[in-house]
Design a protein around this motif. Structure first.
Motif, PDB file in Angstrom:
ATOM      1  N   GLU A 107       0.800  -1.022  -0.094  1.00 56.27           N
ATOM      2  CA  GLU A 107       0.123  -0.115   0.030  1.00 56.27           C
ATOM      3  C   GLU A 107       0.958   1.430   0.251  1.00 56.27           C
ATOM      4  N   VAL A 165      -3.808   2.944  -2.120  1.00 57.10           N
ATOM      5  CA  VAL A 165      -2.935   3.910  -1.927  1.00 57.10           C
ATOM      6  C   VAL A 165      -3.476   4.734  -0.609  1.00 57.10           C
ATOM      7  N   THR A 193      -4.723   6.393  -8.770  1.00 60.78           N
ATOM      8  CA  THR A 193      -5.121   5.164  -8.245  1.00 60.78           C
ATOM      9  C   THR A 193      -5.510   3.893  -9.352  1.00 60.78           C
ATOM     10  N   VAL A 247      -8.286   4.064  -2.530  1.00 54.47           N
ATOM     11  CA  VAL A 247      -7.507   5.220  -1.998  1.00 54.47           C
ATOM     12  C   VAL A 247      -7.966   5.890  -0.846  1.00 54.47           C
TER      13      VAL A 247
END
Length: 297
Positions: A31, A81, A100, A108
């Protein structure tokens, strides 16, 4: 269940090192932290300043193809994200949503405002009372939901202390009525120790289709030392992050509740303890989480 690591917690690794190390250890995904961060005051990489695994928001569009190629070459998925754009900054939110999608990720984080009287995220208190700030954030997230749908991704609200959405109940008030295909909630085990804790199963049931992502870290409250011998002195407490298996919440019980609820999405580790060196810490966390998931019957 798929496990990933949020790069806020891997400050000593470059993006290239992060994907190589995590892939070699057997993680399923990564991530990416995306923010224009301050320089480290002492020159050493830190979680929140000088983090080598952080992707700057400035120039993000040019960086996305390289990040996607790095991640895919390592055999990792992008679990999400970790954006830091406040929901009211529409231009930056739009950029994060587009990035994203371009990264091949599906979700995100978009930041909910802090409480008006609290300094948070390197920003001074903004002022304003809770109802006013909440109403504005609700308006902003109507816009965010529409733009996320246009990009084919999901915008996430994190349960985070000192923000408008420290609890599942508050997050539901913010998102209620918006399309859960395009907005959702990050349930964060560690943050809820500081503020916003509600029974986990009740929270999962309340969130329903809005439960989109899970962050795991652990911590505990510690009693401050009392100076002098004043018997009327007020005792203070402070919270610190701990290794994931040593905090005040049982990760096994947490995963058992998730499993019983039917959650089968990502679980992302963001371990901000420092007892173990970084590579040992991430390897330990993966082994621990796999065993904890097996024990969560």
């Amino acid at each position: 269940m798929k496990f990933s690591v949020f790069t806020a917690s891997t400050p000593e690794w470059s993006p290239e090192q992060a994907v190589a190390e995590l892939a070699a250890q057997g993680w399923d995904g990564i991530e990416w932290r995306v923010v224009d961060q301050p320089a480290s005051p002492d020159g050493r990489p830190g979680f929140w300043a000088g983090n080598l695994a952080t992707v700057p928001l400035t120039g993000l569009e040019e960086e996305v193809p390289r990040l996607r190629a790095l991640t895919e070459a390592a055999g990792l998925d992008v679990s999400g994200v970790g954006g830091y754009a406040p929901c009211k900054q529409h231009d930056d939110v739009e950029r994060l949503l587009a990035a994203t999608r371009a990264l091949g990720a599906s979700q995100v984080r978009i930041v909910v405002p802090a409480l008006g009287h609290v300094a948070w995220g390197g920003r001074l208190p903004t002022g304003g009372d809770y109802p006013e700030l909440f109403a504005q954030a609700r308006d902003d997230f109507r816009w965010v939901a529409d733009r996320a749908a246009e990009h084919g991704v999901k915008a996430l609200v994190e349960l985070h202390h000192t923000t408008l959405t420290s609890s599942a109940s508050a997050a539901m008030r913010l998102l209620d009525g918006l399309d859960p295909e395009h907005v959702g909630v990050i349930h964060d085990l560690g943050n809820l120790q500081v503020e916003g804790f509600e029974d986990h199963l009740a929270a999962f049931q309340l969130l329903g289709p809005y439960l989109a992502h899970v962050h795991v870290k652990n911590g505990a409250w510690f009693r401050d030392e009392v100076q002098g011998d004043d018997p009327l002195a007020t005792v203070g407490w402070h919270h610190e992050w701990t290794p994931v298996n040593q905090g005040m919440h049982s990760v096994v019980e947490y995963l058992r509740t998730l499993k019983g609820h039917g959650y089968d999405g990502w679980v992302t580790l963001e371990d901000f303890s420092t007892e173990l060196p970084l590579a040992e810490r991430t390897a330990f966390n993966l082994a621990y989480m796999r065993r904890a998931w097996e024990e969560a019957q």
